[in-house]
Design an enzyme around this catalytic site. Structure first.
Site, short mmCIF file in Angstrom:
data_model
loop_
_atom_site.label_atom_id
_atom_site.label_comp_id
_atom_site.label_asym_id
_atom_site.label_seq_id
_atom_site.Cartn_x
_atom_site.Cartn_y
_atom_site.Cartn_z
N ALA A 1 0.82 -1.21 0.00
CA ALA A 1 0.00 0.00 0.00
C ALA A 1 0.86 1.26 0.00
O ALA A 1 0.45 2.30 0.52
CB ALA A 1 -0.94 0.00 1.21
N VAL B 1 5.11 -5.93 -10.23
CA VAL B 1 5.66 -4.59 -10.43
C VAL B 1 7.00 -4.44 -9.71
O VAL B 1 7.83 -3.62 -10.08
CB VAL B 1 4.67 -3.51 -9.93
N HIS C 1 13.34 -3.85 -18.51
CA HIS C 1 12.99 -2.63 -17.81
C HIS C 1 14.28 -2.06 -17.25
O HIS C 1 14.53 -2.07 -16.05
CB HIS C 1 11.99 -2.95 -16.69
#
Length: 413
Positions: free
Chosen positions: A115, A224, A281
């Site tokens: 979060a 992610v 990435h």
């Protein structure tokens, strides 16, 4: 009594008559002003009969921006109702006498693990899409996920979504989730090598993947956490899920960054640029300029090679650039949106061409690796790896990136 909403205004072919006892919503009055639809308030008749929205035979052409004409003052709101009762009423929705809960926007269930900034933004976009019956935030910090979830839920009336948003400290609350976004992990600090970061985040992502396997065995997972390719591969191993259900978020973000940077030159809007950030990435990012377009024209026709090279390099280093500007922390707006975009793409089945970190099975001559490739997604995850006509040097760069990634991800294994 008749509730006259925005749709009645939009469908009107002439003046709209508001009879005694009728109520016209505030949004309907706004739309009347925007569309130039005349609103008339009828005087009470002998029997005080209620009138329905009128339909004349003609609606003025090119009425956008004209002001609505109200004949006489609007009547007071019906007894027991405020003129702006709630968000749905303002949007012109029917208001039943006995209000009952409305169903959420979708039946799929999503969860975001972590979060922090990226996780919170991903949860925001997932909830605001109104595609999910619930979005669950999970974080080990006591109260963090619950606080973010409550704050996010407070925006439901403003953003127009109905799916439940909740926070938890327990990964067991992933039970029944169809889609799980993993953002949990440590940020890279000065002096840390990629290997250091891999070891640190493997200690977090590994146990998380174990719990996903136990609580949400049918879920599709979007990873992610960095290093992206290594953590995606580790998640596949620890969940035991087929590779089609474990996807890495990188190419969606990097492609968007490239498009935004191209738009800074003034040749078009960011959403008018089409380009695909393949490979890794990181340093091995490969953007096939032969396929890049802006407003349908080849990018090479509108920008010189030096400018394109500079944009490509800046896109490749954009994450580090943001970190250097923020001083502490890293990018989160675009990464959070990119992760949510992947999940929404799967739920809607739009089958757009995106770039995700996937495990190829011979496409582009690649196997035994995790690499960013153009794909189409579906409800169950990866539907198809799309083979694009790369130029020889672009294909060589992609294969070189895949070899480097293969070495790194198998070291994690």
């Amino acid at each position: 009594m008749t509730i006259i909403g925005a749709r009645d205004i939009e469908e009107a072919t002439g003046p709209v008559i508001v009879g005694p006892g009728d109520v016209i919503t505030p949004l309907a009055r706004d739309r009347a002003g925007e569309l130039g639809v005349e609103v008339r308030y009828a005087a009470p008749g002998p029997d005080d009969q209620q009138s329905r929205p009128g339909r004349s035979h003609h609606r003025p052409a090119a009425a956008l921006g004209r002001t609505a004409v109200a004949q006489g003052p609007p009547p007071p709101p019906a007894a027991g109702r405020a003129d702006t009762v709630n968000g749905l009423y303002r949007r012109g929705a029917p208001v039943p006498d006995e209000l009952s809960p409305s169903p959420p926007g979708g039946t799929a269930r999503a969860a975001v693990i972590g979060a922090g900034h990226v996780g919170s933004l991903a949860a925001l976009h997932l909830a605001a899409s109104d595609l999910f019956s619930s979005v669950t935030l999970v974080d080990v910090v006591e109260g963090l996920a619950a606080g973010v979830a409550l704050d996010l839920w407070h925006s439901a009336a403003l953003a127009g979504f109905a799916g439940e948003v909740r926070g938890s400290t327990s990964l067991a609350d992933l039970a029944g989730c169809d889609y799980v976004v993993v953002t949990a992990g440590r940020a890279r600090k000065p002096g840390m090598t990629r290997t250091d970061l891999t070891e640190a985040n493997a200690e977090i992502v590994g146990p998380v993947a174990d719990q996903i396997r136990r609580s949400a065995p049918d879920a599709v997972v979007v990873v992610v956490t960095n290093p992206l390719e290594e953590m995606t591969h580790l998640t596949e191993i620890r969940t035991g899920f087929p590779p089609e259900r474990v996807l890495g978020m990188a190419g969606v973000l990097d492609s968007a960054r490239f498009a935004a940077l191209v738009a800074l030159t003034g040749v078009g809007r960011p959403d008018e640029v089409v380009a695909y950030a393949l490979g890794s990435h990181g340093a091995e990012m490969v953007i096939p300029i032969s396929l890049a377009t802006v407003r349908g024209r080849p990018l090479r026709d509108v920008l010189d090679s030096a400018t394109i090279t500079a944009i490509t390099e800046r896109a490749r280093d954009s994450g580090a650039e943001i970190v250097s500007l923020l001083k502490s922390g890293s990018a989160y707006f675009a990464p959070g949106r990119a992760a949510a975009e992947m999940v929404c793409e799967m739920v809607t089945g739009r089958a757009s061409l995106l770039v995700c970190a996937v495990a190829p099975r011979g496409e582009y001559g690649l196997t035994y690796t995790r690499v960013g490739l153009p794909v189409r997604l579906g409800p169950g995850g990866l539907s198809e790896i799309v083979t694009l006509p790369l130029e020889p040097d672009e294909l060589d760069q992609l294969r070189g990136a895949a070899r480097s990634l293969s070495e790194r991800i198998h070291a994690v294994s």
